[in-house]
Design a protein around this motif. Sequence first.
Motif, PDB file in Angstrom:
ATOM      1  N   SER A  51       0.948  -1.093   0.070  1.00 21.92           N
ATOM      2  CA  SER A  51       0.022   0.004  -0.125  1.00 21.92           C
ATOM      3  C   SER A  51       0.842   1.206  -0.059  1.00 21.92           C
ATOM      4  O   SER A  51       0.373   2.008  -0.657  1.00 21.92           O
ATOM      5  N   MET A  52       1.921   1.146   0.823  1.00 18.84           N
ATOM      6  CA  MET A  52       2.899   2.484   0.708  1.00 18.84           C
ATOM      7  C   MET A  52       3.674   2.549  -0.488  1.00 18.84           C
ATOM      8  O   MET A  52       3.815   3.647  -1.027  1.00 18.84           O
ATOM      9  N   GLY A  53       3.979   1.351  -1.129  1.00 18.41           N
ATOM     10  CA  GLY A  53       4.454   1.479  -2.599  1.00 18.41           C
ATOM     11  C   GLY A  53       3.541   2.043  -3.580  1.00 18.41           C
ATOM     12  O   GLY A  53       3.807   2.894  -4.350  1.00 18.41           O
ATOM     13  N   GLU A  54       2.217   1.721  -3.324  1.00 18.18           N
ATOM     14  CA  GLU A  54       1.294   2.080  -4.239  1.00 18.18           C
ATOM     15  C   GLU A  54       1.303   3.871  -4.052  1.00 18.18           C
ATOM     16  O   GLU A  54       0.863   4.304  -5.245  1.00 18.18           O
ATOM     17  N   GLY A  56       3.395   5.751  -3.498  1.00 16.92           N
ATOM     18  CA  GLY A  56       4.589   6.483  -4.074  1.00 16.92           C
ATOM     19  C   GLY A  56       5.762   6.727  -2.973  1.00 16.92           C
ATOM     20  O   GLY A  56       6.819   7.229  -3.392  1.00 16.92           O
ATOM     21  N   TYR A  57       5.647   5.729  -1.741  1.00 19.92           N
ATOM     22  CA  TYR A  57       6.777   6.004  -0.982  1.00 19.92           C
ATOM     23  C   TYR A  57       8.034   5.218  -1.489  1.00 19.92           C
ATOM     24  O   TYR A  57       7.558   3.924  -2.045  1.00 19.92           O
ATOM     25  N   GLU A  58       9.123   5.328  -1.286  1.00 19.66           N
ATOM     26  CA  GLU A  58      10.196   4.297  -1.415  1.00 19.66           C
ATOM     27  C   GLU A  58      10.183   3.131  -0.398  1.00 19.66           C
ATOM     28  O   GLU A  58      10.682   3.772   0.847  1.00 19.66           O
ATOM     29  N   VAL A  59       9.949   1.880  -0.687  1.00 18.60           N
ATOM     30  CA  VAL A  59       9.678   1.209   0.297  1.00 18.60           C
ATOM     31  C   VAL A  59      10.665   0.082   0.395  1.00 18.60           C
ATOM     32  O   VAL A  59      10.965  -0.407  -0.820  1.00 18.60           O
ATOM     33  N   GLU A  60      11.275  -0.445   1.378  1.00 24.67           N
ATOM     34  CA  GLU A  60      12.394  -1.525   1.425  1.00 24.67           C
ATOM     35  C   GLU A  60      11.500  -2.669   2.310  1.00 24.67           C
ATOM     36  O   GLU A  60      11.336  -2.192   3.498  1.00 24.67           O
ATOM     37  N   CYS A  61      11.302  -3.739   2.104  1.00 25.13           N
ATOM     38  CA  CYS A  61      10.776  -4.761   2.889  1.00 25.13           C
ATOM     39  C   CYS A  61      11.911  -6.026   3.066  1.00 25.13           C
ATOM     40  O   CYS A  61      12.314  -6.311   2.196  1.00 25.13           O
ATOM     41  N   GLN A 177       4.172  -4.264  -6.946  1.00 21.63           N
ATOM     42  CA  GLN A 177       4.974  -3.026  -6.378  1.00 21.63           C
ATOM     43  C   GLN A 177       6.551  -3.456  -6.649  1.00 21.63           C
ATOM     44  O   GLN A 177       7.063  -2.564  -7.153  1.00 21.63           O
ATOM     45  N   ILE A 178       7.032  -4.578  -6.156  1.00 23.23           N
ATOM     46  CA  ILE A 178       8.406  -4.875  -6.741  1.00 23.23           C
ATOM     47  C   ILE A 178       8.712  -4.627  -8.123  1.00 23.23           C
ATOM     48  O   ILE A 178       9.707  -4.220  -8.583  1.00 23.23           O
ATOM     49  N   GLY A 179       7.664  -5.330  -8.759  1.00 19.93           N
ATOM     50  CA  GLY A 179       7.817  -5.381 -10.477  1.00 19.93           C
ATOM     51  C   GLY A 179       8.050  -3.923 -10.744  1.00 19.93           C
ATOM     52  O   GLY A 179       8.470  -3.725 -11.879  1.00 19.93           O
ATOM     53  N   LEU A 180       7.141  -3.070 -10.089  1.00 17.46           N
ATOM     54  CA  LEU A 180       7.052  -1.820 -10.603  1.00 17.46           C
ATOM     55  C   LEU A 180       8.088  -0.885 -10.109  1.00 17.46           C
ATOM     56  O   LEU A 180       8.344   0.094 -10.318  1.00 17.46           O
ATOM     57  N   GLY A 181       8.788  -1.423  -9.313  1.00 16.85           N
ATOM     58  CA  GLY A 181      10.158  -0.682  -8.627  1.00 16.85           C
ATOM     59  C   GLY A 181       9.878   0.127  -7.529  1.00 16.85           C
ATOM     60  O   GLY A 181      10.877   0.798  -6.996  1.00 16.85           O
ATOM     61  N   THR A 182       8.611  -0.030  -7.119  1.00 12.25           N
ATOM     62  CA  THR A 182       8.462   0.908  -5.941  1.00 12.25           C
ATOM     63  C   THR A 182       8.744   0.390  -4.427  1.00 12.25           C
ATOM     64  O   THR A 182       9.223   0.933  -3.391  1.00 12.25           O
ATOM     65  N   VAL A 183       9.030  -1.010  -4.416  1.00 13.38           N
ATOM     66  CA  VAL A 183       9.306  -1.649  -3.578  1.00 13.38           C
ATOM     67  C   VAL A 183      10.402  -2.632  -3.670  1.00 13.38           C
ATOM     68  O   VAL A 183      10.640  -3.289  -4.762  1.00 13.38           O
ATOM     69  N   LYS A 184      11.585  -2.442  -2.763  1.00  8.90           N
ATOM     70  CA  LYS A 184      12.554  -3.435  -2.806  1.00  8.90           C
ATOM     71  C   LYS A 184      12.640  -4.439  -1.900  1.00  8.90           C
ATOM     72  O   LYS A 184      12.508  -4.078  -0.662  1.00  8.90           O
ATOM     73  N   MET A 185      12.659  -5.732  -2.260  1.00  7.98           N
ATOM     74  CA  MET A 185      12.511  -6.724  -1.320  1.00  7.98           C
ATOM     75  C   MET A 185      13.710  -7.457  -0.852  1.00  7.98           C
ATOM     76  O   MET A 185      14.658  -7.699  -1.854  1.00  7.98           O
TER      77      MET A 185
ATOM     78  N   SER B 135      -4.229  -6.015 -10.617  1.00  2.84           N
ATOM     79  CA  SER B 135      -3.861  -4.738 -10.275  1.00  2.84           C
ATOM     80  C   SER B 135      -5.361  -4.079  -9.679  1.00  2.84           C
ATOM     81  O   SER B 135      -6.169  -3.645 -10.174  1.00  2.84           O
ATOM     82  N   ALA B 136      -5.008  -3.990  -8.321  1.00  6.64           N
ATOM     83  CA  ALA B 136      -6.338  -3.609  -7.638  1.00  6.64           C
ATOM     84  C   ALA B 136      -5.642  -2.737  -6.228  1.00  6.64           C
ATOM     85  O   ALA B 136      -5.750  -3.294  -5.181  1.00  6.64           O
ATOM     86  N   PRO B 137      -5.039  -1.574  -6.520  1.00  5.46           N
ATOM     87  CA  PRO B 137      -4.678  -0.709  -5.306  1.00  5.46           C
ATOM     88  C   PRO B 137      -5.515  -0.697  -4.367  1.00  5.46           C
ATOM     89  O   PRO B 137      -6.852  -0.388  -4.337  1.00  5.46           O
TER      90      PRO B 137
END
Lengths: 638, 261
Positions: A51-54, A56-61, A177-185, B135-137
């Motif tokens: 949710s935080m990745g969505e 727009g925050y830069e997230v590391e999990c 989100q990992i695929g979209l690059g917003t979360v780094k796992m 895709s369902a944010p």
Amino acid sequence: MELNANIPDGPIEQKWDKHRFDMKLVNPANKRKYKVIVVGSGLAGAAAAASMGELGYEVECFCYQDSPRRAHSIAAQGGINAAKNYRNDGDSVQRLFYDTVKGGDFRAREANVYRLAQVSVNIIDQCVAQGVPFAREYGGLLDNRSFGGAQVSRTFYARGQTGQQLLLGAYQALERQIGLGTVKMHTRHEMQELIVIDGKARGIVTRDMVTGEIESHLADAVCLATGGYGNAFYLATYAKGCNGTAIWRAYKKGAAFGNPCYTQIHPTCIPVTGDHQSKLTLMSESLRNDGRVWVPKKAEDCGKKPGDIKEEDRDYYLERKYPSYGNLAPRDISSRAAKQVCDEGRGVGPGGRGVYLDFKDAIARLGKAKIEEKYGNLFEMYERITDENPYATPMRIYPAVHYTMGGLWVDYNLMSTVPGLFVLGEANFSDHGANRLGASALMQGLADGYFVIPYTIGNYLAANKGAKVAADHPDVKAAEAATKERNARLLAVNGKETPTYFHRELGKILWEHCGMARNEAGLKKALQLIPELRARFWKEVRVVGTGDELNQSLELAGRVADFMELGELMCLDALERRESCGGHFREEWQTEDGEAQRDDENFAHVAAWEYTGEGKAPIRHVEALAFENVHLATRSYK
Amino acid sequence: MSHDMNLTLQVWRQKNAKAEGGFQTIKAQAISPDMSFLEMLDVVNEEIIKDGKDPIAFDHDCREGICGTCSMVINGRPHGPKERTTACQLHMRSFKDGDAIAIEPWRAKAFPVQKDLVVDRGAFDRIIAAGGFISAPTGTAQDANGLPIAKENADLAMDAAACIGCGACVAACPNASAMLFVSAKVSHLGLLPQGQPERFIRVRDMVAQMDAEEFGTCTNHGECEAACPKGISLENIARMNRDYLKGKLIERPAVAGGGGV
């Protein structure tokens, strides 16, 4: 240390709405400039990271497993509660709120619980949109069942695999989100230290479990969603890897620990078979919808085959003691009742620590096919483990440690006493009071992750854009050095006993003295035994291999070392809480018929413990609980 | 009363991803038939640690057959001899005194060994990241009952969604193909109305990633279904092939982004 719960003003049903409006926002274009660390990838962690990745925050999990899909939320069987009132049977946000506060034996914070009940309805919507295959009726609409002592049918489920399906939904959102690059796992990474700079949480130190490398990760805020600490008991229904290290390291850096003595002992688990036992397996309590719990009336019948015991010689003790709830009495009550009959010598199976859960009547009433449709996978699992066929002979069950209601203290925003350190899901103490109701853990994990933290993190970040922390900041280097030193110490002891040996010994002490029933003498004894065991651990443990490789023995030793400190705090908290409430049963405080007796005058509060240093006594702080919307009453299920 | 057993294990030992591996013979003594297979390994490891040697590294977590972490080939079969049973749920009563038991890691190019029986299954996560989702944010959902789903489809989707992502299908396949795993996710989401908008792009993207990870191709051996602890059906592969074919036929060049103001 000051405990400010930051509960918004106004009537309870408007608090969350009002708070959402009052909280500061981070401009969409600025969100990517903030970095948030999420530790843990179960329901709370995966939902929060996604949710935080969505947003727009830069997230590391981070997770210790080889994939975020494997966190132990996956093992929840029964279901998830939501106040949808799809059954038209009288449910409402108010009723779910009331049931949860009462079920928690009036030891939870009203405002948090109300918000939980409010967002519960959004969770189901969200999960269905993600493709979670909840059970449906022929008309295509969602099915519900009654669960865990609720008098309305508000539990949504996906066969006996609800936790798995909800986690896969959150995991898929996370992977997107990992695929979209917003979360780094970061998989196979274990948090070892919290980095606190100028009083704020600014990062973590991890160990790469494959290479052994100690690394620092810096951020603007840290969220711990690392689950409960029930594995302190060694035998529990937790996954083997579940541990208390992340929250314990945070506690030692200033995060208060709330109600550590509140542990849930689940009534329906498969009994222990021998010393080799490595964990316990839960049988979903949905089984209690159709199974009847009994033991022989006479101790001398315990050795007989269950089929040879006549109907009139059986004691259906839950139905007898709690006629209006019967076999569906809440978990703490059912567990204690099982212990009681076994203590009377009427337990069945190896060691006399078991009671029957019998489906004979249900099979006669509904037919075998119907029972198979409802519980087939659970019956199969039972047979696989015990080699007994539950269609033909009653199951044997016994209570086991299953959940910890205690955890790091958080305010209404889920922030701990360390600014910038947020705690979600089972890792926090917030919503279940002294006893959690069935199907409410999944609800809380997802509520925190999907619908609370995405709002409250923004409020914190908007006011706290700190200066960038340099990788060689002295506090970062000190946290790394402490981690390396600790691991080196463990490897250097070179004693004769394995980490598992010490874990098992600790478990025995906690189960005996801080388990289903507790008393002053026992707790004092445990408080003497645990430090002795800990001293032996640091002299006699044997950890083989090196720190620079995949080393499961070192991983375990580190976790056991922390459990040995955490276990002591559990006992101390249990000793100081001089009342009985929910899962915390102090033998000195019980009614004439053996029910828990609360002391609202002196203990209607949260105990939050502050760490004061190695070898020093922690300080017990108190957050008074106000009950303005639910009347304090004796919890009766008779 | 059942009696304890003595067994001879042949275990794959490999120090790390780069080292050469080989089989080591290890005795397992006084094993109770009530132990799970992993509890047997625990007992063996306790002895190894007391001897100051390196215990057998193996992946495990929930020990309830649901997390999909445990992963070992036992006597040539992924998860061992018992059908529809993960290694953690396999009990020693499936063996008899004096047995020799061979224990190996998953063997597949896409799952490199990290140590002993521990392999890297990150390829599965990357396949999901490539398209295994709807895709369902958070916050976008309509009321859960706004979209009725025929029970039959919901049940079929659930059958496919029961996959635990353990990788036994890959380990069992002579080609080390990941088709059963990928098709289970394609079916789960493709059978639901929520999954329709991305149905064809999903299957194309997931298959492309699967190929990039160097999993083998499917030649219809069916070993995957036989090894699957959750009984995921081959039917899913047929469904995925249909969707993939259709997805390729209707594929159009990507439209340039139209998101500007």
